[in-house]
Scaffold this motif. Sequence first.
Motif, PDB file in Angstrom:
ATOM      1  N   ALA A 101      10.166 -41.322   8.667  1.00 21.39           N
ATOM      2  CA  ALA A 101      10.246 -40.282   7.644  1.00 21.39           C
ATOM      3  C   ALA A 101      11.005 -40.737   6.402  1.00 21.39           C
ATOM      4  N   LEU A 102      12.073 -41.515   6.568  1.00 20.06           N
ATOM      5  CA  LEU A 102      12.955 -41.853   5.457  1.00 20.06           C
ATOM      6  C   LEU A 102      12.857 -43.299   4.999  1.00 20.06           C
ATOM      7  N   GLU A 238      22.672 -51.162   5.802  1.00 19.95           N
ATOM      8  CA  GLU A 238      21.609 -51.005   4.812  1.00 19.95           C
ATOM      9  C   GLU A 238      21.191 -49.547   4.773  1.00 19.95           C
ATOM     10  N   LEU A 239      21.109 -48.992   3.582  1.00 18.55           N
ATOM     11  CA  LEU A 239      20.688 -47.611   3.432  1.00 18.55           C
ATOM     12  C   LEU A 239      19.267 -47.432   3.958  1.00 18.55           C
ATOM     13  N   LEU A 240      19.067 -46.390   4.762  1.00 17.87           N
ATOM     14  CA  LEU A 240      17.720 -46.060   5.220  1.00 17.87           C
ATOM     15  C   LEU A 240      17.020 -45.285   4.117  1.00 17.87           C
ATOM     16  N   GLY A 241      16.018 -45.888   3.531  1.00 19.46           N
ATOM     17  CA  GLY A 241      15.339 -45.269   2.404  1.00 19.46           C
ATOM     18  C   GLY A 241      15.745 -45.925   1.097  1.00 19.46           C
ATOM     19  N   ALA A 242      15.104 -45.507   0.024  1.00 13.40           N
ATOM     20  CA  ALA A 242      15.352 -46.123  -1.273  1.00 13.40           C
ATOM     21  C   ALA A 242      16.260 -45.289  -2.160  1.00 13.40           C
ATOM     22  N   ALA A 248      20.538 -36.483   4.170  1.00 14.04           N
ATOM     23  CA  ALA A 248      19.712 -36.716   5.355  1.00 14.04           C
ATOM     24  C   ALA A 248      19.664 -35.514   6.289  1.00 14.04           C
ATOM     25  N   ALA A 249      20.375 -34.423   5.947  1.00 16.35           N
ATOM     26  CA  ALA A 249      20.467 -33.290   6.861  1.00 16.35           C
ATOM     27  C   ALA A 249      19.109 -32.689   7.180  1.00 16.35           C
ATOM     28  N   ASP A 250      18.258 -32.539   6.157  1.00 16.67           N
ATOM     29  CA  ASP A 250      16.939 -31.941   6.397  1.00 16.67           C
ATOM     30  C   ASP A 250      16.092 -32.811   7.324  1.00 16.67           C
ATOM     31  N   ALA A 251      16.147 -34.134   7.112  1.00 17.46           N
ATOM     32  CA  ALA A 251      15.379 -35.040   7.976  1.00 17.46           C
ATOM     33  C   ALA A 251      15.894 -34.991   9.405  1.00 17.46           C
TER      34      ALA A 251
END
Length: 408
Positions: A101-102, A238-242, A248-251
Amino acid sequence: MDAAVTAEQHEIRRTLRDLLARGAGPDAIPAAVSTAEGYDPVLWCRLAGDLGLPGLALAEEYGGAGCTATELALACEETGRALLPSPLLATAVLAAPLIAALGTPDQRAALLPRIAEGTLTAALAVPGGSLATALGLTGDNRDGTWAGGGRAGGIQVRGSEGGGRRLYGEADRVLDGHSAGLLLVAAHAGGYPRSRTLLFLVDADADAEAAGLVRTRLTSLDETRPLARVELRDTPAELLGADDTADAADALATAGRTAAAILAAEAVGTAASALERTVAYVKEREQFGRAVGSFQAVKHRLADLYVRVEAARSAAYHAAREPDAGPLALAQAMEAARITTGEAVQLHGGIGFTWEHEAHRYLKRAAGDELLFGPVHRLRDHAARRAGLFGVAAASPPAGLAHGAGVR
């Protein structure tokens, strides 16, 4: 065959049940949990290679089977029947959907195929020790208080030379955290005024000492659910996503609802297996010259358990197709598992009270899951508030009772 299950889904369930009957089950648990991984790595390779279990719900472009959460729920129902110790829940149910998702295209392409083939396991590490709240199952996860809220505690992130990120903090009760090759860590960024929760990737297979990563396996009530403490001391991440501006709460909440449906199916499998083993026992055990199962009082207790388990199964199957119903289905399934496994111990008589008996393993699975993903009354309370059943004024609990600070 269950009328609610297609022929293909039934075949997935049957094939997995046959494989687990040969290579897993309560008798194989002691050897599996005593390994360094906390599960049987040979069996895990078979589940991944022969059945593609960790990639069942992943897209085909990443090496998965392209199935839905329903198929994964049916598979987890069978692993619940066998009390299978495996990284399936932590990897395929919790971590993989968040990466899908992210994650950036490069992150998905690098990680998801390895997860699908079973060569990479993953774990979700959230500070505060409350996985249920982090996933939005027992409380609102949007304010971040479950993870420290940007104040002292929790896991903090800071930049480093070269544009990298480093994490500092601790997460307790991380499911399969001691053995996972990849950690998804929820951490705070932006300081208190602009604090937001982000997810970061930590390569747990790297040099742990050099990375400042310390993982300690904890003693848990349910030995088939290994838990760990994860300490991060300026650990590269490493950050998940760009985009680091999104929370990230909604995910996490979206993944939590689907995970709840799958967990409900697994709990149903646990309850159903405990009931089947109890029925078989009371048919053989004799008292006063007749089988214990022939007494009317015992028949009534077993009939009540059967109705409870089947109702929970229907709720779990519905939630697998409609994830918004996941938390309520999980509450019903965990309650059914707790009551059924408790009755199983009682109906096994004196032998059921011995700690080594398989009835106790089912009881500990049910109790452990409620501690990790519940409790039942908070799952129902939060679902009712989300649905607006208590009215607008009651949609959010008073500050003194938020996040279980008051009456339990």
